[in-house]
Enzyme design. Structure first.
Site, mmCIF file in Angstrom:
data_model
loop_
_atom_site.group_PDB
_atom_site.id
_atom_site.type_symbol
_atom_site.label_atom_id
_atom_site.label_comp_id
_atom_site.label_asym_id
_atom_site.label_seq_id
_atom_site.Cartn_x
_atom_site.Cartn_y
_atom_site.Cartn_z
ATOM 1 N N SER A 1 23.488 -21.884 -27.724
ATOM 2 C CA SER A 1 23.371 -22.432 -29.071
ATOM 3 C C SER A 1 24.609 -22.192 -29.923
ATOM 4 O O SER A 1 25.259 -21.143 -29.816
ATOM 5 C CB SER A 1 22.165 -21.813 -29.785
ATOM 6 O OG SER A 1 20.971 -22.106 -29.099
ATOM 7 N N HIS B 1 15.342 -20.663 -33.746
ATOM 8 C CA HIS B 1 14.958 -20.109 -32.450
ATOM 9 C C HIS B 1 14.208 -18.788 -32.592
ATOM 10 O O HIS B 1 13.216 -18.547 -31.873
ATOM 11 C CB HIS B 1 16.192 -19.929 -31.568
ATOM 12 C CG HIS B 1 16.750 -21.220 -31.059
ATOM 13 N ND1 HIS B 1 16.050 -22.044 -30.212
ATOM 14 C CD2 HIS B 1 17.939 -21.839 -31.289
ATOM 15 C CE1 HIS B 1 16.778 -23.115 -29.931
ATOM 16 N NE2 HIS B 1 17.920 -23.019 -30.574
#
Length: 429
Positions: free
Chosen positions: A287, A365
Site C-alpha cells: 500500500s 486497512h
C-alpha cells in the site's frame, strides 16, 4: 450560516432556470400517483442536468431550507413522545424528523437512470462542502440513503479479465487511482493468469464498476511495486502461489465517498481466491502512504518527543540538500537515512492513524482489521510515489481469523503492528 442558505434560496426562487426545477421537486415529493412520480422524477433529472454548474449551490441551499423538517412539528411530536413513549408516538416522531428531501431522493432513484443521477448530484455537493459547510445536513441525507442502496448484499462481485468488454476495460484504465495504467499492454499484464482484478457492480448501474482491486499471486510478501506491474507473466505462478498481494484499490464513483465498500471487497476477494486456490496462506497489501511526505514536511521538533528529534532533523537536512529527490537518490541512500525514514514512517502510522491528518490508506486497512506488518524502503520510485511518501510503501497483513479482533483494537485507539515495526519505533540517536 443558515441565513446564507436562505439568501441563496431566495435568489433561486427568482432564477428562471432554477425556479422550475424547485417546483418540479415540490411536485415530486407531494405526488401520490406512481405513474406521475416517474414522469416528475425524469423532469427533475433533466432540469438538474441542464442547470449551469454555478447555480447548483443555490439548488442544494434550497434542499437544505425548503426540504427540511418543520421545527414546530418536530417539537410537538417530540413533546408528545416524551410525555408518553408509545410505539405510535415514536412512529410519528420518526416521520416528523425525517427531512422531505430524503423522500425526494428516493423518488428520483425510482426513475430510469435515477441512481446514476443521484451519484452525480452528490459529487457536485461534495465539491461545494468546503465552501458551504452548512450543507452537511443535505450531504448526510445523501450518504444515509446511498449507504442503504449500496449495501454489499445488493452488489455483485465479478472478475475482470482480458475477455471482459472493451468498455469495462477502458473504465479500469480510466479509474486506476494508485498505480497509473499506461495503456493496453500495461492493463493486459495486470490481467494475466498470475494476476487478478475484481470489481463490485450495482444492478442499477450496469457495466459501471463501483470499486475494483488488483491482486498479484506470488510466493512471498512483496516489498516493491515495480516487479508486480512490470515482471514477465508466469502462467504457472497462480497454481503455486502462497501469497495474494492486494496492490491497488480504486474507487470509480466519487459520489460514493464515505460509503464503505473496500473492506467488503477485500474480504469477498480473499474468500473467492481461497476457494479457487486453497494453497494460498497469506493475504496482504502493498500500500501507498499518501500522507507521509506531507506530515514529514509539517512536523516540527515540538511535535515529536525528544527521541525523534535527531531523525527528524537529519531527514530535514537531507530534504533541504535534495529538494527534488529522484529514484537514483533513494536507491543510493545510505543505511542511516533509510533507517531514519522508516522509523519516522512507523511513528507516523502507529501514532497518528487515528488523527484526522493521519494517513487515509492506513486508517482504511487498520479499521478493516489488518495489521501493520512491514515498511518498505524504495518500494515505489514513480514520480507520484516519491512525492507522496519518498518512495516508501507498507504491507498490511490480513489474517482472516484475526480481522475482528484487530478491528476492535483500532476502535480502541490502538494500532496492531508487527515486531518488525515495533523495532522501528526505537529511532537511532
Amino acid at each position: 450560516m443558515l441565513e446564507q442558505l436562505r439568501r441563496l434560496t431566495r435568489r433561486a426562487q427568482g432564477d428562471g432556470a432554477l425556479a422550475p426545477l424547485l417546483r418540479s421537486c415540490h411536485h415530486l415529493v407531494s405526488e401520490n400517483g406512481q405513474a406521475n412520480v416517474y414522469a416528475l422524477a425524469l423532469d427533475v433529472m433533466e432540469r438538474y442536468r441542464q442547470l449551469p454548474a454555478q447555480r447548483r449551490e443555490a439548488f442544494f441551499a434550497a434542499l437544505a431550507t425548503e426540504f427540511s423538517p418543520e421545527p414546530e412539528r418536530v417539537l410537538r411530536t417530540a413533546t408528545r413522545y416524551a410525555e408518553s413513549p408509545t410505539a405510535e408516538r415514536l412512529a410519528d416522531l420518526t416521520s416528523a424528523v425525517e427531512p422531505p428531501r430524503q423522500e425526494l431522493l428516493r423518488r428520483v432513484n425510482r426513475a430510469p437512470g435515477g441512481t446514476a443521477m443521484l451519484l452525480a448530484m452528490r459529487n457536485d455537493l461534495l465539491g461545494l462542502r468546503k465552501s458551504h459547510p452548512e450543507l452537511a445536513a443535505v450531504d448526510a441525507d445523501f450518504l444515509h440513503l446511498l449507504t442503504s442502496w449500496f449495501n454489499p448484499g445488493f452488489l455483485r462481485l465479478e472478475r475482470v479479465d482480458w475477455q471482459s468488454s472493451a468498455a469495462l476495460l477502458e473504465k479500469i484504465i480510466k479509474h486506476e487511482a494508485v498505480h497509473e495504467i499506461s495503456g493496453w499492454n500495461d492493463l493486459r499484464r495486470r490481467l494475466q493468469p498470475d494476476r487478478r482484478c475484481y470489481a463490485f457492480f450495482h444492478p442499477q448501474l450496469g457495466d459501471e464498476p463501483l470499486i475494483f482491486v488488483e491482486v498479484a499471486l506470488v510466493n512471498d510478501m512483496a516489498d516493491a511495486v515495480a516487479p508486480l506491474i512490470e515482471s514477465e507473466p508466469d502462467a504457472a505462478a497462480a497454481s503455486n502461489a502462497r501469497t495474494a498481494v492486494f496492490y491497488s484499490i480504486s474507487n470509480c464513483q466519487p459520489g460514493l465517498r464515505g460509503v464503505s465498500l473496500g473492506n467488503f471487497l477485500i474480504k469477498k476477494v480473499a474468500d473467492q481466491l481461497k476457494t479457487e486456490l486453497p494453497q494460498l496462506k497469506t493475504f496482504c497489501t502493498l500500500s501507498p502512504i499518501p500522507g507521509f511526505a506531507r506530515w514529514l514536511a509539517q512536523a516540527t521538533d515540538d511535535d515529536l518527543k525528544s527521541e525523534w528529534k535527531g531523525a527528524l532533523r537529519r531527514v530535514a537536512a537531507w530534504r533541504q540538500q535534495c529538494s527534488n529527490p529522484q529514484a537514483d537518490d533513494l536507491q543510493g541512500a545510505n543505511k542511516a537515512l533509510r533507517e531514519d525514514l522508516q522509523s519516522l514512517c512507523a511513528r507516523f502510522l502507529v501514532q497518528e492513524s487515528h488523527d484526522k491528518l493521519g494517513d487515509p490508506v492506513a486508517r482504511f486497512h487498520l479499521d478493516n482489521g489488518a495489521r501493520l506488518e512491514r515498511i518498505n524502503f524504495a518500494a515505489d520510485l514513480s514520480r507520484k510515489g516519491i512525492k507522496q511518501s519518498l518512495g516508501l510503501m507498507v504491507n498490511y497483513l490480513y489474517d482472516i481469523g484475526s480481522v475482528e479482533a484487530r478491528h476492535q483494537h483500532f476502535v480502541d485507539n490502538k494500532v496492531s503492528h508487527s515486531m518488525a515495526v515495533k523495532r522501528l519505533l526505537k529511532p537511532r540517536s
